[in-house]
Motif scaffolding. Structure first.
Motif, PDB file in Angstrom:
ATOM      1  N   VAL A 203      10.334   4.010   1.358  1.00 17.79           N
ATOM      2  CA  VAL A 203       9.542   4.091   0.124  1.00 17.79           C
ATOM      3  C   VAL A 203       9.111   5.540  -0.124  1.00 17.79           C
ATOM      4  O   VAL A 203       9.164   6.031  -1.256  1.00 17.79           O
ATOM      5  CB  VAL A 203       8.339   3.131   0.180  1.00 17.79           C
ATOM      6  N   LYS A 204       8.724   6.226   0.932  1.00 19.27           N
ATOM      7  CA  LYS A 204       8.342   7.643   0.799  1.00 19.27           C
ATOM      8  C   LYS A 204       9.527   8.459   0.276  1.00 19.27           C
ATOM      9  O   LYS A 204       9.383   9.250  -0.664  1.00 19.27           O
ATOM     10  CB  LYS A 204       7.875   8.185   2.146  1.00 19.27           C
ATOM     11  N   SER A 205      10.694   8.253   0.860  1.00 20.46           N
ATOM     12  CA  SER A 205      11.903   8.962   0.430  1.00 20.46           C
ATOM     13  C   SER A 205      12.278   8.587  -1.005  1.00 20.46           C
ATOM     14  O   SER A 205      12.682   9.442  -1.799  1.00 20.46           O
ATOM     15  CB  SER A 205      13.046   8.635   1.394  1.00 20.46           C
ATOM     16  N   LEU A 206      12.143   7.312  -1.343  1.00 21.96           N
ATOM     17  CA  LEU A 206      12.433   6.836  -2.699  1.00 21.96           C
ATOM     18  C   LEU A 206      11.612   7.600  -3.729  1.00 21.96           C
ATOM     19  O   LEU A 206      12.156   8.146  -4.695  1.00 21.96           O
ATOM     20  CB  LEU A 206      12.133   5.338  -2.795  1.00 21.96           C
ATOM     21  N   TYR A 207      10.306   7.645  -3.530  1.00 23.89           N
ATOM     22  CA  TYR A 207       9.453   8.302  -4.529  1.00 23.89           C
ATOM     23  C   TYR A 207       9.609   9.815  -4.520  1.00 23.89           C
ATOM     24  O   TYR A 207       9.431  10.460  -5.554  1.00 23.89           O
ATOM     25  CB  TYR A 207       7.997   7.856  -4.380  1.00 23.89           C
ATOM     26  N   ARG A 208      10.016  10.397  -3.404  1.00 27.08           N
ATOM     27  CA  ARG A 208      10.342  11.824  -3.376  1.00 27.08           C
ATOM     28  C   ARG A 208      11.553  12.069  -4.273  1.00 27.08           C
ATOM     29  O   ARG A 208      11.577  12.988  -5.086  1.00 27.08           O
ATOM     30  CB  ARG A 208      10.619  12.256  -1.931  1.00 27.08           C
TER      31      ARG A 208
ATOM     32  N   HIS B 205       0.822  -1.216   0.000  1.00 33.03           N
ATOM     33  CA  HIS B 205       0.000   0.000   0.000  1.00 33.03           C
ATOM     34  C   HIS B 205       0.854   1.263   0.000  1.00 33.03           C
ATOM     35  O   HIS B 205       0.503   2.253  -0.655  1.00 33.03           O
ATOM     36  CB  HIS B 205      -0.984  -0.021   1.166  1.00 33.03           C
ATOM     37  N   ASP B 206       1.998   1.223   0.712  1.00 32.43           N
ATOM     38  CA  ASP B 206       2.915   2.372   0.682  1.00 32.43           C
ATOM     39  C   ASP B 206       3.436   2.601  -0.733  1.00 32.43           C
ATOM     40  O   ASP B 206       3.474   3.729  -1.217  1.00 32.43           O
ATOM     41  CB  ASP B 206       4.101   2.141   1.637  1.00 32.43           C
ATOM     42  N   THR B 207       3.842   1.524  -1.395  1.00 30.46           N
ATOM     43  CA  THR B 207       4.379   1.624  -2.754  1.00 30.46           C
ATOM     44  C   THR B 207       3.327   2.161  -3.716  1.00 30.46           C
ATOM     45  O   THR B 207       3.592   3.091  -4.494  1.00 30.46           O
ATOM     46  CB  THR B 207       4.900   0.257  -3.232  1.00 30.46           C
ATOM     47  N   ILE B 208       2.131   1.602  -3.662  1.00 30.69           N
ATOM     48  CA  ILE B 208       1.055   2.058  -4.551  1.00 30.69           C
ATOM     49  C   ILE B 208       0.745   3.529  -4.306  1.00 30.69           C
ATOM     50  O   ILE B 208       0.660   4.330  -5.241  1.00 30.69           O
ATOM     51  CB  ILE B 208      -0.202   1.183  -4.371  1.00 30.69           C
ATOM     52  N   GLY B 209       0.600   3.912  -3.048  1.00 30.10           N
ATOM     53  CA  GLY B 209       0.267   5.304  -2.715  1.00 30.10           C
ATOM     54  C   GLY B 209       1.337   6.284  -3.151  1.00 30.10           C
ATOM     55  O   GLY B 209       1.038   7.328  -3.749  1.00 30.10           O
ATOM     56  N   LYS B 210       2.592   5.966  -2.881  1.00 29.66           N
ATOM     57  CA  LYS B 210       3.683   6.886  -3.235  1.00 29.66           C
ATOM     58  C   LYS B 210       3.906   6.926  -4.746  1.00 29.66           C
ATOM     59  O   LYS B 210       4.217   7.972  -5.309  1.00 29.66           O
ATOM     60  CB  LYS B 210       4.982   6.510  -2.509  1.00 29.66           C
TER      61      LYS B 210
END
Length: 176
Positions: A159-164, A4-9
């Motif tokens: 994951v949040k930092s990755l997509y940022r 869910h983190d991956t999909i959301g980000k």
């Protein structure tokens, strides 16, 4: 589990890119033991979000098959377009949390050759994100510039930092 983190980000990243001026087309493949072409050359404005039906983290890691198949697919789509309609920039983002262990169509040497050819001949940009030092080394071994290869921590914060980072890098590249 970071599904869910991956999909959301990922979807946040798409929304940020959608808001950026200019048109962008988008191809998404996901891979585990197999490669799946989820979105094939669709306009980013069409909202090609990821969901639990398109992102299924399980099985092995067919990294080489995913990269080779995606390069082939995007290359064929571009070749079929009139030259004046082709995008001026192509970015290939590779994100993996596992080491290659399932490919059967492509070898490391083939992928390195394909990446090098697309970079040198057509000025494609490749970015590689791996969840371990071994994966980062694998990205470099596959022909991705060390400056475009980075690691991430496979946690919600990672994951949040990755997509940022991905969004910032993509926006910077699109701005050039």
């Amino acid at each position: 589990h970071l599904t869910h983190d991956t999909i959301g980000k990922f979807n946040t990243f798409l929304q940020e890119q959608k808001a950026f001026p200019g048109e962008a087309v988008f191809t998404l493949c996901t891979f585990n033991t197999d490669y799946r072409l989820t979105h094939d050359f669709v306009k980013i404005a069409s909202d090609p979000n990821m969901n639990i039906g398109t992102y299924i983290p399980q099985g092995g890691t067919a990294l080489l098959d995913a990269m080779g198949s995606t390069i082939d697919s995007v290359g064929k789509s571009l070749a079929a377009m009139p030259e004046e309609e082709r995008p001026s920039k192509v970015i290939v983002l590779v994100i993996t949390d596992g080491e290659e262990n399932s490919s059967h169509r492509f070898t490391r040497d083939q992928i390195r050759s394909m990446v090098t050819h697309q970079k040198d001949t057509y000025n494609w940009e490749f970015m590689f994100f791996g969840a371990s030092l071994d994966q980062i080394a694998a990205g470099i071994d596959l022909g991705v510039s060390i400056n475009n290869t980075m690691g991430y921590t496979p946690t919600a914060a990672g994951v949040k930092s990755l997509y940022r980072s991905i969004s910032d890098s993509t926006t910077t590249y699109r701005s050039k």
